[in-house]
Motif scaffolding. Structure first.
Motif, mmCIF file in Angstrom:
data_model
loop_
_atom_site.group_PDB
_atom_site.id
_atom_site.type_symbol
_atom_site.label_atom_id
_atom_site.label_comp_id
_atom_site.label_asym_id
_atom_site.label_seq_id
_atom_site.Cartn_x
_atom_site.Cartn_y
_atom_site.Cartn_z
ATOM 1 N N HIS A 113 20.085 11.168 63.283
ATOM 2 C CA HIS A 113 20.026 12.676 63.032
ATOM 3 C C HIS A 113 19.078 12.921 63.786
ATOM 4 C CE1 HIS A 113 15.808 11.805 61.904
ATOM 5 N NE2 HIS A 113 16.868 10.917 60.635
ATOM 6 N N CYS A 125 15.344 16.994 61.211
ATOM 7 C CA CYS A 125 16.313 16.877 60.508
ATOM 8 C C CYS A 125 16.538 15.417 59.870
ATOM 9 C CB CYS A 125 17.597 16.547 60.729
ATOM 10 S SG CYS A 125 17.960 18.231 61.791
ATOM 11 N N MET A 162 22.335 15.671 57.721
ATOM 12 C CA MET A 162 22.568 16.393 58.367
ATOM 13 C C MET A 162 24.627 16.301 59.123
ATOM 14 S SD MET A 162 21.098 19.065 58.785
ATOM 15 C CE MET A 162 19.729 19.999 58.153
#
Length: 267
Positions: free
Chosen positions: A24, A28, A32
């Motif tokens: 990520h 994040c 995600m």
């Protein structure tokens, strides 16, 4: 410290398939990738993790000194790969993680055998004959705003980064992800990210590489995708029919298709 616990590592998918590591970007966590995992899991073994300071990683492992450089995050990747005994894995990195993947592949060439760079940027600040998308003053203001009012910065920036104003739920999700990150650790990652210059590292890439860009991306404009593609010999550049900086959320079908097509032709 146990690396699996430190980086909240999880493994899913086909244990007999090639391993794909999903990494990520700033602010994040591994959630995600939830729209990408199902597309990969039938054929590939999928490894997800959170960088220290993000998601459900172990907060006590955070070191400002270590993570003041992208090398520190690349060491996280290498240690995860070594702990799992990975060989010839495909590393899929979003945003700054694309550059972290470049460093990790150089540090552990036996562990990482291919790179997928999703909306990469080796430098965010404009330079002579290089357009990163931001002036030095832009980045100074961005970091000052983040450091003075992180929650306010998150609320203002998330919709801009995500794009897709007609689907505000994506911007809201990114905002919530930003806000769930410890502000002190987020400030370190932000400075490391937005002040980085990894352009010279691109020449070290010696593995098959896919560069994915979006038609409109305020964080990584198309000039950046072209630059990365030009600097990595033999790389493949695909422009997704997508807007914003997070196509794995806003356009998962197109993103997944491009990744699968690339992986299918690798050894």
């Amino acid at each position: 410290m146990d690396i699996v616990r430190r980086n909240n590592v999880s493994v899913t998918g086909n244990p007999n398939g090639r391993t794909v590591v999903l990494a990520h970007g700033f602010g994040c966590d591994q959630n995600m990738w939830r729209m990408t995992v199902p597309a990969l899991a039938e054929k590939y073994q999928v490894v997800l993790f959170d960088y220290v300071g993000s998601g459900r990683s172990e907060p006590s492992a955070f070191s400002e000194r270590r993570y003041a450089s992208l090398v520190g995050y690349a060491r996280d990747v290498v240690e995860v790969c070594e702990t799992l005994g990975l060989r010839d894995a495909a590393f899929v990195g979003h945003s700054v993680s694309a550059m972290i993947g470049v460093l990790a592949a150089d540090m552990a060439p036996k562990s990482i055998g291919a790179l997928v760079m999703v909306a990469p940027s080796p430098r965010y600040i404009d330079d002579d004959n290089y357009r990163g998308g931001f002036s030095s003053e832009d980045i100074d203001e961005l970091l000052a705003s983040l450091e003075s009012n992180y929650l306010g910065w998150s609320a203002a920036m998330a919709p801009i980064i995500m794009g897709n104003a007609d689907r505000p739920e994506f911007g809201e999700e990114l905002k919530n992800s930003f806000c769930a990150t410890d502000p002190v650790m987020a400030r370190v990652f932000a400075r490391t990210t937005f002040l980085s210059d990894s352009r010279d590292d691109l020449k070290s890439v010696a593995v098959p590489t896919l560069v994915l860009e979006c038609t409109q991306d305020v964080i990584a404009p198309r000039e950046v995708g072209a630059f990365v593609h030009e600097r990595i010999p033999g790389s493949t550049l695909v422009t997704l029919d997508a807007t914003g900086h997070c196509p794995h959320l806003s356009a998962p079908e197109a993103t997944n298709e491009a990744i699968l097509e690339f992986l299918a032709v690798q050894r």
